[in-house]
Write a protein that holds these residues in place. Sequence first.
Motif, PDB file in Angstrom:
ATOM      1  N   THR A  13       0.843  -1.188   0.000  1.00 33.07           N
ATOM      2  CA  THR A  13       0.000   0.000   0.000  1.00 33.07           C
ATOM      3  C   THR A  13       0.877   1.236   0.000  1.00 33.07           C
ATOM      4  OG1 THR A  13      -1.707  -1.187   1.225  1.00 33.07           O
ATOM      5  CG2 THR A  13      -1.837   1.212   1.246  1.00 33.07           C
ATOM      6  N   GLY A  16      -1.418   5.770   1.945  1.00 34.33           N
ATOM      7  CA  GLY A  16      -2.378   5.697   3.046  1.00 34.33           C
ATOM      8  C   GLY A  16      -3.817   5.722   2.573  1.00 34.33           C
ATOM      9  N   ARG A  17      -4.639   6.506   3.265  1.00 34.89           N
ATOM     10  CA  ARG A  17      -6.067   6.568   2.946  1.00 34.89           C
ATOM     11  C   ARG A  17      -6.345   7.295   1.626  1.00 34.89           C
ATOM     12  NH1 ARG A  17      -9.875   5.360   6.757  1.00 34.89           N
ATOM     13  NH2 ARG A  17      -9.064   4.629   8.735  1.00 34.89           N
ATOM     14  N   ASP A  18      -5.348   7.871   1.032  1.00 35.51           N
ATOM     15  CA  ASP A  18      -5.483   8.547  -0.264  1.00 35.51           C
ATOM     16  C   ASP A  18      -4.496   7.916  -1.240  1.00 35.51           C
ATOM     17  OD1 ASP A  18      -7.166  10.424  -1.356  1.00 35.51           O
ATOM     18  OD2 ASP A  18      -6.367  12.071  -0.172  1.00 35.51           O
ATOM     19  N   LEU A  32      -7.608   3.835  -2.953  1.00 37.23           N
ATOM     20  CA  LEU A  32      -8.106   4.149  -1.616  1.00 37.23           C
ATOM     21  C   LEU A  32      -8.452   5.628  -1.522  1.00 37.23           C
ATOM     22  CD1 LEU A  32      -5.379   2.186   0.364  1.00 37.23           C
ATOM     23  CD2 LEU A  32      -7.715   1.432  -0.128  1.00 37.23           C
ATOM     24  N   SER A  33      -9.534   5.904  -0.814  1.00 36.85           N
ATOM     25  CA  SER A  33      -9.952   7.276  -0.543  1.00 36.85           C
ATOM     26  C   SER A  33     -10.434   7.352   0.894  1.00 36.85           C
ATOM     27  CB  SER A  33     -11.097   7.693  -1.473  1.00 36.85           C
ATOM     28  OG  SER A  33     -10.695   7.676  -2.815  1.00 36.85           O
ATOM     29  N   PRO A  34     -10.283   8.489   1.538  1.00 37.33           N
ATOM     30  CA  PRO A  34     -10.779   8.619   2.905  1.00 37.33           C
ATOM     31  C   PRO A  34     -12.292   8.406   2.966  1.00 37.33           C
ATOM     32  CG  PRO A  34      -9.304  10.444   2.371  1.00 37.33           C
ATOM     33  CD  PRO A  34      -9.583   9.697   1.093  1.00 37.33           C
ATOM     34  N   PRO A  35     -12.798   7.796   4.056  1.00 34.80           N
ATOM     35  CA  PRO A  35     -14.235   7.593   4.186  1.00 34.80           C
ATOM     36  C   PRO A  35     -14.983   8.926   4.130  1.00 34.80           C
ATOM     37  CG  PRO A  35     -13.064   6.741   6.124  1.00 34.80           C
ATOM     38  CD  PRO A  35     -12.058   7.349   5.218  1.00 34.80           C
ATOM     39  N   ASN A  43     -12.248   2.356   1.108  1.00 32.72           N
ATOM     40  CA  ASN A  43     -11.486   2.722   2.298  1.00 32.72           C
ATOM     41  C   ASN A  43     -11.249   1.495   3.166  1.00 32.72           C
ATOM     42  OD1 ASN A  43     -13.751   2.589   4.317  1.00 32.72           O
ATOM     43  ND2 ASN A  43     -14.576   4.159   2.934  1.00 32.72           N
ATOM     44  N   PRO A  44     -10.333   1.575   4.123  1.00 28.11           N
ATOM     45  CA  PRO A  44     -10.012   0.416   4.947  1.00 28.11           C
ATOM     46  C   PRO A  44     -11.215  -0.152   5.697  1.00 28.11           C
ATOM     47  CG  PRO A  44      -8.321   2.090   5.211  1.00 28.11           C
ATOM     48  CD  PRO A  44      -9.434   2.716   4.410  1.00 28.11           C
ATOM     49  N   GLU A  45     -12.146   0.709   6.101  1.00 27.80           N
ATOM     50  CA  GLU A  45     -13.316   0.221   6.837  1.00 27.80           C
ATOM     51  C   GLU A  45     -14.193  -0.662   5.946  1.00 27.80           C
ATOM     52  OE1 GLU A  45     -11.278   3.169   8.918  1.00 27.80           O
ATOM     53  OE2 GLU A  45     -12.146   3.414   6.913  1.00 27.80           O
TER      54      GLU A  45
END
Length: 137
Positions: A13, A16-18, A32-35, A43-45
């Motif tokens: 990865t 990170g979240r972006d 990946l994108s922030p929730p 997103n990870p969730e």
Amino acid sequence: MASTVLYTGKTHTTGGRDGWARSSDSKLDVKLSPPGSAGAGTNPEQLFAAGWSACFIGAMGLAAAKLKIALPAGTAVDAEVDLANTDGAYFLQARLNISLPGLERDVARSLIDAAHQTCPYSKATRNNIDVELNLVG
């Protein structure tokens, strides 16, 4: 007691979240994108919810086999994983909304309880995050 590793999931990865995540076999290749953002990625969730719900259905299948019953064709788990914050501290909490259509309520509940004891995701989260197990159908 020696254990046997059955499988190792490997990802790389960046950002990170972006960012971007890719598995070593390239079967998972996801932005990946922030929730809650307008970003095009997951997103990870969401990824955690998908993995946990799939694993939980497998654990219910094992529990059903021990009872010599079949899981209903419409078996489903709608997992909700919250990213929460209290006073600047981030944490997760979750709800598994489980549908076992056609099974008697007590039988369905026993499958859910057994799966929650054996599912590796449930074991990993036990006593670490708040989890609700809801029989919804």
